[in-house]
Design an enzyme around this catalytic site. Structure first.
Site: not given
Ligand code: M6R
Length: 619
Positions: A2, A30, A78, A105-106, A488, A492, A495, A511, A614
């Site tokens: 949020c 966000r 969110w 938020n929360g 990674e 990417k 997501e 394996h 975010k």
């Molecule tokens: O703000 P942070 O670095 O703590 O966030 C951690 C993860 O939520 C963040 O890296 C997330 O995996 C991203 N969407 C990856 O692209």
């Protein structure tokens, strides 16, 4: 998650709507699925809210334009409790007189009990949210005490969970009251106007002067500024700071999306993170850490905690830190660390990596670690955020604001900061790498130019991404520091492009995962430098042969001049030669661009992928 905006400005200007809407637009990154605003208009509060993107809210406001107002709050939601509908969108009204509105938020963990109590008293709820429960409690409290700050203080005493709350009441025009516990909220100090935001992006177009709040505090803003109290009612002071980036840094700068811009920012992000870390003689100086050197020398174990991309940065760091310092280093997902009984004590150094500094899982793990006696260093990109505040020390990355949900430049900056920390520990403790730290720093200073070389030559990557837009599954293989890079690359793609993607340690292939290989299966392979120790390069070249023999389509990321891979590669993507431990700073870049291009080719929203936020500010 949020996004929250609050604003109080001069009556004559009446620009609350404009400021709040601009703030919401800047917080879009966000992640959210509905949005709303509430403005004080005469003797009542006018609320407009809609499910979906901000455009829906803008449309609704255009149909029924609200009168000018100098006090307002806005929210991008969110969904947690209740789906993304108009009813569940914030702000929520409290009471029946239309005078109070609240955003949140929360998660309020005890909302079921509170809600049942209110229903028992005859309150009718219009939404399924935990927030509306707080709005109703706040309205009741206000009716008793006649002051929004005091009413908020009384209500938060009954709440458990994590929250940022903002409220306005029509009987107190020119006032917005906020409260925070384990959830982000910062104050922006303008000239005769004051702002509240989930982060400084909310008001960066108006002021770069900010005030950091502590945990369990209530802030009341007026045109005169902000006054702060603790939840127990005692007065408190915020920590004032100047934001070192401006509105332009939070804009796209000619790129089609924020992610593309941030990928291209990476040479600067790494260079800025390296800036000022050595003295005239080349020795590392980390004054910023403000941690006792004797304590750091005594460390006998390092545990890195983080989530998502930040955790992969931690995995890269493990290889480097253990190699340079000979201190055992573990990497653990923060949410796993938090809910077990880890072996840590006062000689354990916990390193919490977080771009936002607000990730709830990491924050909780930091608190857990400190409770167990460990010392915690945060590696963070966001000044004024919660994780550095809750840690013993902080090493800031200087990547600038990262707006796209997918983390890119923060990843390279986090890896860089971890290298710096590892080399500093090596220097402090003596041993082989104490003397070599300066040489490695020199190698690091060359990395921004090498990253730029990769960025300058990505046409082939873009071409394959567009060609592969219909692909249903992509695998990524790497070894040693190439393994987290493979993870990674897969993250990417998942997501951004919603494609099934998995990263594997190449040594693990036989394996099990090799069973996935069939004719045409695309596999990215991150090849270590031929200068790597222990014959690592040859092992990965063999892995490429094994999958190629079973029909895989191999896309190989290899160092300039590495000809061994050529016979087994369908496509070779070249990166400049680097010392093996530093390679992730270049090998990650083509994978970021691949995911970004492929998602764009599929017509997807690169900056705000579905279901994602975010910063994940709830557990
Ligand atoms: O703000 P942070 O670095 O703590 O966030 C951690 C993860 O939520 C963040 O890296 C997330 O995996 C991203 N969407 C990856 O692209």
């Amino acid at each position: 998650m949020c996004g929250i905006v609050g604003y109080v400005g001069p009556k004559v200007d009446g620009r609350a709507l404009e400021v709040v809407m601009e703030g919401l637009a800047r917080l879009e990154y966000r992640g959210y699925d509905s949005a709303g605003v509430a403005l004080i208009a005469g003797d009542h509060v006018l609320t407009t809210k809609r499910a979906g993107k901000l455009a829906n809210l803008i449309g609704a406001l255009a149909q029924e334009p609200p009168p000018e107002s100098s006090t307002g709050i806005g929210h991008t939601r969110w969904a947690t409790h209740g789906g993304p509908t108009d009813e569940n969108a914030h702000p929520h009204a409290g009471g029946e007189d239309g005078k109070l509105a609240l955003i949140h938020n929360g998660i309020i963990e005890n909302f079921h009990g509170l809600r049942s109590g209110l229903i028992g008293e005859g309150v009718q709820f219009l939404s399924e949210t935990d927030t509306e429960v707080v709005a109703q409690l706040l309205a009741r409290s206000y009716d008793k005490v006649g002051d929004l700050t005091e009413a908020m203080r009384q209500v938060v005493a009954d709440l458990t969970g994590a929250f940022t709350l903002l409220a306005v009441h029509a009987d107190q025009p020119g006032v917005v009251v906020g409260a925070r516990r384990n959830s982000p909220l910062v104050v922006g100090l303008g000239d005769g106007e004051t702002f509240l935001g989930s982060d400084v992006a909310a008001f960066i177009g108006y002021t770069r002067e900010a005030l950091e709040l502590g945990q369990d505090q209530i802030v009341t803003i007026t045109t005169q500024g902000a006054s702060i109290i603790n939840f127990d009612g005692t007065p408190a002071e915020g920590k004032r700071y100047h934001v070192d980036w401006d509105a332009a840094a939070a804009e796209k700068g000619g790129f089609p999306n924020f992610m593309a811009k941030e990928i291209h920012d990476q040479p600067h992000a790494v260079a800025d993170t390296l800036l000022g870390r050595t003295d005239g003689s080349g020795r590392l100086v980390l004054d910023e850490l403000r941690m006792d050197e004797a304590e750091l020398r005594a460390v006998d174990k390092i545990v890195i905690i983080a989530c998502g991309t930040a955790a992969y940065a931690g995995m890269v760091a493990k290889y480097a830190i253990e190699h340079w310092t000979r201190i055992p280093c573990e990497v653990e997902l923060a949410h796993e660390f938090r809910y077990r009984d880890p072996v840590v004590n006062e000689r354990t150094l916990v390193v919490a990596i977080s771009q936002s500094g607000e990730t709830m899982d990491t924050l909780m793990a930091v608190k857990h670690a400190r409770k167990l006696g460990a010392r915690v260093i945060a590696i963070c990109n966001t000044h004024g955020s919660t994780i550095p505040r809750e840690s013993d020390a902080v090493l800031y990355t200087h990547a600038g604001p990262e707006i796209a949900v997918a983390s890119t430049k923060a990843f390279l900056a986090q890896i860089t900061a971890c290298y710096i920390l590892g080399l500093y520990l090596a220097q402090l403790r003596g041993g082989t790498y104490a003397d070599e730290a300066q040489a490695v720093m020199k190698d690091l200073y060359e990395m921004p130019a090498k990253i730029q070389t990769v960025l300058d030559d990505l046409d082939r990557v873009r071409e394959i991404a567009r060609f592969m837009a219909d692909t249903r599954s992509v695998l990524f293989l790497g070894r040693h520091v190439g393994y987290p890079v493979a993870l990674e690359g897969a993250l990417k793609l998942k997501e951004l492009a919603y494609i099934h993607a998995e990263g594997f340690a190449a040594g693990e292939l036989k394996h099990g995962p090799i069973a996935l290989i069939e004719a045409g299966q695309p596999v990215f392979v991150i090849v270590p430098s031929p200068s790597s120790e222990h014959g690592l390069h040859g092992k990965v070249v063999s892995n490429i042969q094994e999958i190629r023999a079973r029909g895989a389509r191999t896309i190989v990321i290899a160092e300039e001049g590495d000809e061994d891979v050529v016979p087994f590669a369908d496509v070779v993507i070249r990166v400049p030669a680097t010392p093996p431990l530093l390679a992730p700073l270049v090998t990650t870049v083509p994978l970021q661009v691949f995911a970004c291009e492929l998602a764009a080719a599929k017509g997807l929203d690169v900056d705000q992928p579905r279901n994602l936020a975010k910063s994940v500010t709830v557990e």
